[in-house]
Design a protein around this motif. Structure first.
Motif, PDB file in Angstrom:
ATOM      1  N   GLU A 117       0.815  -1.212   0.000  1.00 44.34           N
ATOM      2  CA  GLU A 117       0.000   0.000   0.000  1.00 44.34           C
ATOM      3  C   GLU A 117       0.846   1.259   0.000  1.00 44.34           C
ATOM      4  OE1 GLU A 117       0.319  -2.187   2.430  1.00 44.34           O
ATOM      5  OE2 GLU A 117       0.288  -1.302   4.430  1.00 44.34           O
ATOM      6  N   HIS A 155      -7.897  -6.222  -0.356  1.00 49.38           N
ATOM      7  CA  HIS A 155      -7.120  -5.952   0.859  1.00 49.38           C
ATOM      8  C   HIS A 155      -6.288  -4.672   0.689  1.00 49.38           C
ATOM      9  CE1 HIS A 155      -4.452  -6.910   4.367  1.00 49.38           C
ATOM     10  NE2 HIS A 155      -3.636  -6.165   3.639  1.00 49.38           N
ATOM     11  N   HIS A 165      -6.280  -0.325   2.542  1.00 56.63           N
ATOM     12  CA  HIS A 165      -5.279   0.497   3.230  1.00 56.63           C
ATOM     13  C   HIS A 165      -5.409   1.990   2.903  1.00 56.63           C
ATOM     14  CE1 HIS A 165      -2.914  -2.417   5.403  1.00 56.63           C
ATOM     15  NE2 HIS A 165      -2.756  -3.176   4.334  1.00 56.63           N
ATOM     16  N   GLU A 200      -3.661  -3.863   9.794  1.00 55.18           N
ATOM     17  CA  GLU A 200      -3.752  -5.097   8.997  1.00 55.18           C
ATOM     18  C   GLU A 200      -5.027  -5.885   9.304  1.00 55.18           C
ATOM     19  OE1 GLU A 200      -2.282  -5.528   6.422  1.00 55.18           O
ATOM     20  OE2 GLU A 200      -0.389  -4.466   6.595  1.00 55.18           O
ATOM     21  N   TYR A 221      -2.817 -10.597  10.671  1.00 53.44           N
ATOM     22  CA  TYR A 221      -3.865 -10.519   9.645  1.00 53.44           C
ATOM     23  C   TYR A 221      -5.083 -11.364  10.036  1.00 53.44           C
ATOM     24  CZ  TYR A 221      -0.472  -8.466   6.328  1.00 53.44           C
ATOM     25  OH  TYR A 221       0.446  -7.671   5.688  1.00 53.44           O
TER      26      TYR A 221
HETATM   27 ZN   LIG Z   1      -2.019  -5.081   4.380  1.00 54.73          ZN
END
Ligand SMILES: [Zn+2]
Length: 488
Positions: free
Chosen positions: A316, A341, A345, A364, A425
């Motif tokens: 990101e 995903h 961010h 995360e 995560y």
């Molecule tokens: Zn990430």
């Protein structure tokens, strides 16, 4: 009765007064307006406190180096008098393998001697006079930067496979932890070899780069001008509030574009990956729409998703995400999930920042779990439930059965390469999953919007998250937090 001549003079005078006024009203922050969607341009007026970076780069991609100049304007708004400022030189991290060499440093136009610290990954800039709270200071650097070339495999910094990655290619202000009096504690943590390296404040950028004219350059900012002069070209970009400014470039990139609620989405990819590259522009536009609906709107006029030498990983950056070449060529089943995903961010990293070294699960876990918002919207509830079971529950149960469970509230350096992703995560996602089960989807979105509102362009902490949830929903998430985040 007014004569025509008098009327003309009166109108001219009026025009002069009006243009004079508008000229005077034009704030220096107006320079960043092209990066913002029209509905968010007015927000800039409230961001005068942010650090501002004016960076000029002369880049020789073939030689793997650049000459840089950076003028950083900083407003000291914490309590106490400061005697120095700290900058991070991320390219000097062993993990990056670059070499950023500062040649000259000036504070408010006067030369000073800056001192390398933290294995050359930080620079202490002494201030000629103590800086009182509320005052601005400007620091100028001239420097050179070298990066590794022809790297095999995963390359987050430098050149590999004809793609040059230049994140954090300038001295970046470290984050101060304010003291009630005197100098702050500056965050100079050394990152682990896994997890993110960056911890920074939202800032405003103007970046000028001179490069070979055939280069295609992706950034998270808005391109203002591009001037070709013989074999080279000079680009100029501005950004909205961003925690860094990254350039990713290749002479081979081609592009595909989409539109999402007034944002131009550009996918940059190598010609042999055209079918996946164009598909990514579509995924990205859909993700920006879903998150804008559930959370708060994506505020920038541009968004880029860029093929990069990151194997099967994504990364990101503000206004931009990089996706590994391997995702375009092999591991396609993971492509859509990783896109969702990474784009998350833009909310949990760029908009709401956090210390990614000491609380890595915070952005995360949220980024990972909020992918269910997309899967529910696009594929339905059953698909989202499958995601929860397969992607997070199963790996976490497996880790636990092997006796590798650990608390999430620890720095990345205390995790291991083996448990980092499953904990920060997957287990992080399961905390937010449990929270959404408890609150229901409507209240869950409300809690996240409260968190976004409170920490927009600021730095959040785990306790700040818990308070935002409790204040906005009346539900105290502490028992869930104890179980999922602190528990082991
Ligand atoms: Zn990430």
């Amino acid at each position: 009765m007014m004569t025509l001549k008098k009327l003309f003079l009166a109108l001219s005078f009026l025009l002069l007064v009006l243009t004079g006024c508008s000229h005077e009203r034009k704030s220096p922050l107006a320079a960043y307006a092209p990066a913002m969607k029209p509905a968010f341009e007015a927000e800039l007026a409230g961001l005068a406190y942010m650090p501002r970076y004016d960076v000029t780069l002369n880049i020789s991609p073939d030689q793997g180096w650049l000459q840089g100049k950076a003028l950083v304007t900083y407003q000291h708004s914490a309590p106490g008098e400061w005697h120095s400022l700290y900058f991070r030189l991320y390219p000097n991290l062993k993990r990056y393998g670059g070499s950023l060499n500062v040649l000259d440093t000036e504070v408010d136009g006067n030369p000073v001697i800056a001192v390398y610290e933290a294995d050359r990954s930080a620079l202490r800039v002494p201030l000629a006079a103590p800086l009182p709270s509320g005052k601005r200071v400007s620091v100028y650097f001239s420097y050179t930067l070298r990066w590794p070339q022809n790297r095999p495999g995963y390359t987050e910094f430098g050149e590999s496979q004809d793609i040059t990655m230049l994140p954090e290619a300038y001295p970046m202000l470290a984050v101060p932890e304010p003291n009630t009096e005197g100098d702050p504690q500056w965050h100079l943590d050394m990152p682990a070899n896994w997890g993110d390296v960056l911890f920074s404040e939202s800032s405003l950028y103007q970046v000028t780069a001179t490069l070979p004219a055939d280069m295609v350059v992706a950034t998270g900012g808005a391109e203002i001008t591009r001037t070709v002069s013989g074999p080279s070209a000079t680009w100029r970009w501005v950004s909205g509030p961003s925690r860094e400014f990254t350039l990713i470039m290749s002479p081979h990139f081609i592009t595909a574009t989409e539109e999402a609620y007034g944002t131009e989405v550009t996918s940059y990819f190598l010609p042999e990956d055209e079918s996946v590259g164009s598909r990514l522009a579509g995924y990205a536009a859909a993700v920006l729409r879903v998150y804008s609906d559930h959370l708060v709107p994506y505020p920038f006029r541009h968004y880029s998703i860029v093929e990069a030498p990151l194997t099967f990983h994504g990364m990101e950056y503000p206004g931009m995400n990089a996706m590994g070449i391997g995702l375009y060529r092999g591991y396609r089943s993971g492509l859509e999930f990783l896109t969702v995903h990474e784009i998350g961010h833009q909310w949990w990293y760029n908009m709401v920042g956090n210390d990614q070294i000491n609380h890595p699960w915070l952005d995360e876990g949220l980024t990972e779990f909020n992918t269910v918002l997309y899967y529910e919207a696009i594929y339905g509830k059953a698909a989202a439930e499958r995601l929860v079971r397969r992607r997070w529950m199963a790996p976490y149960e497996n880790l636990k059965s092997r006796g590798l469970d650990a608390t999430l509230e620890q720095p990345t350096t205390a995790y291991t390469r083996a448990n980092y992703e499953t904990l920060a995560y997957a287990k992080g996602a399961l905390f937010f999953h449990a929270l959404r089960e408890k609150l229901g989807p409507g209240k869950y979105d409300r809690a996240l919007r409260a968190y976004l509102d409170r920490y927009r362009w600021k730095i959040a902490t785990p306790s700040g998250l818990l308070k935002a949830i409790a204040d906005s929903t009346g539900y105290d998430p502490k028992p869930l937090y104890d179980k999922w985040v602190l528990g082991r």
